[in-house]
Design an enzyme around this catalytic site. Structure first.
Site, PDB file in Angstrom:
ATOM      1  N   LYS A 110      -9.118   2.227  -2.420  1.00 50.44           N
ATOM      2  CA  LYS A 110      -9.484   1.755  -1.087  1.00 50.44           C
ATOM      3  C   LYS A 110     -10.838   2.325  -0.693  1.00 50.44           C
ATOM      4  O   LYS A 110     -11.035   3.544  -0.690  1.00 50.44           O
ATOM      5  CB  LYS A 110      -8.404   2.176  -0.086  1.00 50.44           C
ATOM      6  CG  LYS A 110      -8.594   1.641   1.321  1.00 50.44           C
ATOM      7  CD  LYS A 110      -7.411   2.066   2.187  1.00 50.44           C
ATOM      8  CE  LYS A 110      -7.530   1.524   3.603  1.00 50.44           C
ATOM      9  NZ  LYS A 110      -6.370   1.934   4.442  1.00 50.44           N
ATOM     10  N   CYS A 113      -5.083  -2.778   3.095  1.00 52.63           N
ATOM     11  CA  CYS A 113      -4.871  -2.573   4.524  1.00 52.63           C
ATOM     12  C   CYS A 113      -6.123  -2.848   5.356  1.00 52.63           C
ATOM     13  O   CYS A 113      -6.546  -3.985   5.500  1.00 52.63           O
ATOM     14  CB  CYS A 113      -4.325  -1.161   4.764  1.00 52.63           C
ATOM     15  SG  CYS A 113      -3.464  -0.999   6.359  1.00 52.63           S
ATOM     16  N   GLU A 118       0.840  -1.195   0.000  1.00 50.53           N
ATOM     17  CA  GLU A 118       0.000   0.000   0.000  1.00 50.53           C
ATOM     18  C   GLU A 118       0.880   1.253   0.000  1.00 50.53           C
ATOM     19  O   GLU A 118       1.791   1.388   0.822  1.00 50.53           O
ATOM     20  CB  GLU A 118      -0.876  -0.016   1.258  1.00 50.53           C
ATOM     21  CG  GLU A 118      -1.650   1.262   1.524  1.00 50.53           C
ATOM     22  CD  GLU A 118      -2.258   1.287   2.910  1.00 50.53           C
ATOM     23  OE1 GLU A 118      -3.253   2.002   3.098  1.00 50.53           O
ATOM     24  OE2 GLU A 118      -1.735   0.597   3.818  1.00 50.53           O
TER      25      GLU A 118
END
Length: 535
Positions: free
Chosen positions: A363, A414, A306
């Site tokens: 995300k 994440c 990430e």
């Protein structure tokens, strides 16, 4: 003052027992990993709520204490964000923010369990079997509701990961609700067995001393000593593990034409320097060098973490990493920033062998306070400095797909690892393998272990191979049975390659989602409506 047999059982004892049992549940996860405690650590709270509280108000303190202990211990890794000097936050404000975050997530969990306890008190006069059914359904329903909020991590189901892979295979039926339901039901039956034995003891004490032996040997109490709740609870524990064992032992039949050799690079760039010139230089050099090394090993694709290259998409083609991709012709998945108007996204990009960016995943689950500011108009001026960039980060759309030269992939960035629905939806839409990119650099190794445990659950639930690339650890490769084929060190620079396989199977959970939770709520509602008249 309450009584347990002839000994006083004060409010202090109730609160102490709640605290201890909550702490026991808290150490089921990393760094301790005492997963077996989860099968009885909830039972004391169940007994307290059902047996030793007279009304809704009196049930709240023990439930709140239990939840604070559980979530406070399990999520204590959140304190790893301190010190926050890498974000420019001074020591004292940084400490205040850290303590606020830790307190808030613990209190958030306290509210959930308190609601559960308040509803359980209403079942005081109901049959034990109904209490177990409703208590289990309520817990699953509240977890589902909680997981729809922005703040979610510590489902009871994750207490079993990564150690009890057998029971985690029940997640293939209806996701985390299946595992949570079994844990709560077993605890509830053990609690009812406890309550039942106490009633037997009180019944015996009420019989004159000279007649107790005859009552036990030939009287009406002889059958009562067969504690049905204990038998059913132990049976449920055994049967659920047998079912999980059957799933766990299903062979992973692989078509050789579906194999992919994937490499990961763990760059190990401390957050303190990540956005500074030194950090940018180390990132470009480290990831480019790692890519070239893996490309020379004959990998089909390379995954980096990430925001591994903290550049906007428009700047990526000028980097040495993209030049290496064009030179070697090996697909790369790059963590960087996308743009949306005046805002930015935390994204994963597919870069083809020609060096072209062909797909992007943004995300969709952002970390409150860390990546976006709740109630921004009120709090924005106070904690704006928590953002590493001047622009505002925005969430991706909930229905994204991520196509690659090897077929459609499932992506989690994440924090998204804690949200199984994100992975389930992408698997349902044709995702054939999991790419998980994370940066846990500001937390302890315990958080990284818990993060790895979350991805193990997602791999099992979707029946997919998973590739984890993190900044500082733990990076890993996981098979569809949740077995970790390789796991990196912590705070180390590493490259590694493994062969995974694309899969198109659909578990019951992938096809139908969390069907068990509404079914349990429906059955519980029906039982409650009937008033527990069925014996």
């Amino acid at each position: 003052m309450k009584y347990l047999g002839k000994k006083p059982f004060s409010s202090f004892h109730l609160y102490a027992l709640s605290l201890i049992s909550g702490l026991l549940m808290g150490v089921t996860v990393a760094p301790v990993g005492a997963w077996f405690l989860a099968w009885f650590a909830l039972a004391p709270l169940w007994v307290i709520v059902v047996k030793y509280t007279k009304n809704t108000l009196s049930s709240l303190p023990p439930a709140f204490i239990w939840a604070i202990a559980y979530h406070g211990v399990a999520l204590s890794w959140i304190t790893g964000i301190y010190p926050m000097d890498w974000l420019g936050v001074p020591a004292l404000p940084g400490l205040a923010i850290t303590l606020f975050c830790w307190s808030f997530i613990s209190l958030w969990g306290g509210i959930l369990v308190s609601v559960w306890a308040a509803l359980m008190v209403k079942l005081d006069q109901q049959k034990p079997w109904l209490r177990v059914l409703v208590g289990t359904a309520l817990c699953c329903g509240l977890e589902s509701l909680w997981s729809a909020s922005p703040l979610w991590w510590s489902s009871l189901s994750y207490t079993q990961s990564p150690h009890n892979l057998v029971i985690l295979h029940l997640g293939q039926l209806s996701g985390t609700s299946t595992v949570t339901a079994v844990i709560v039901a077993v605890n509830g039956l053990l609690a009812e067995a406890w309550i039942y034995d106490e009633k037997l003891t009180q019944s015996l004490l009420a019989i004159p001393k000279g007649r107790r032996k005859g009552a036990k040997e030939g009287g009406s109490l002889r059958k009562s000593f067969v504690n049905l709740y204990l038998v059913v609870g132990c049976s449920l524990l055994i049967i659920s593990h047998i079912i999980g064992f059957v799933f766990y032992n299903q062979p992973l039949t692989q078509n050789p034409n579906t194999n992919l050799k994937i490499g990961i690079i763990q760059g190990n760039i401390p957050n303190e320097i990540k956005l500074r010139p030194e950090g940018l230089r180390r990132a470009i050099e480290g990831y480019t060098e790692g890519y070239l090394k893996l490309a020379n090993q004959g990998v089909d694709g390379v995954l980096i973490p990430e925001a591994a290259l903290p550049f906007f998409q428009r700047n990526l083609p000028q980097t040495s990493f993209l030049k290496a991709v064009r030179e070697k012709g090996v697909v790369a998945w790059i963590g960087a920033f996308g743009e949306r108007g005046n805002s930015y996204t935390n994204s994963l990009f597919t870069v083809t062998a020609q060096g072209e960016i062909t797909s992007r995943y943004d995300k969709s689950k952002l970390v409150p306070l860390g990546e976006y500011i709740p109630f921004e108009q009120i709090l924005g001026a106070i904690i704006q400095r928590l953002s590493p960039l001047d622009e505002h980060q925005v969430a991706g759309l909930p229905n994204q797909v991520f196509d690659t030269p090897f077929g459609r992939a499932i992506v989690g960035i994440c924090y998204e690892s804690a949200f199984p629905e994100i992975f389930r939806r992408q698997a349902f839409q044709g995702g054939q393998f999991i790419l998980s990119a994370s940066n846990d650099a500001h937390y302890t190794a315990a958080m990284s272990d818990q993060h790895h445990a979350q991805d193990i659950m997602r791999a099992i639930e979707t029946d997919r191979w998973a590739v984890r690339a993190t900044n500082t650890g733990y990076s890993a490769f996981v098979d569809p049975h949740g077995r970790t084929l390789w796991k990196s060190g912590h705070n180390t620079y590493e490259t590694h390659a493994e062969t995974i396989y694309r899969r198109q199977t659909q578990t019951l959970y992938v096809r139908w989602g969390d069907w068990l939770m509404p079914l349990l709520l429906g059955l519980a509602g029906l039982g409650w409506f009937l008033g527990g008249t069925i014996n």
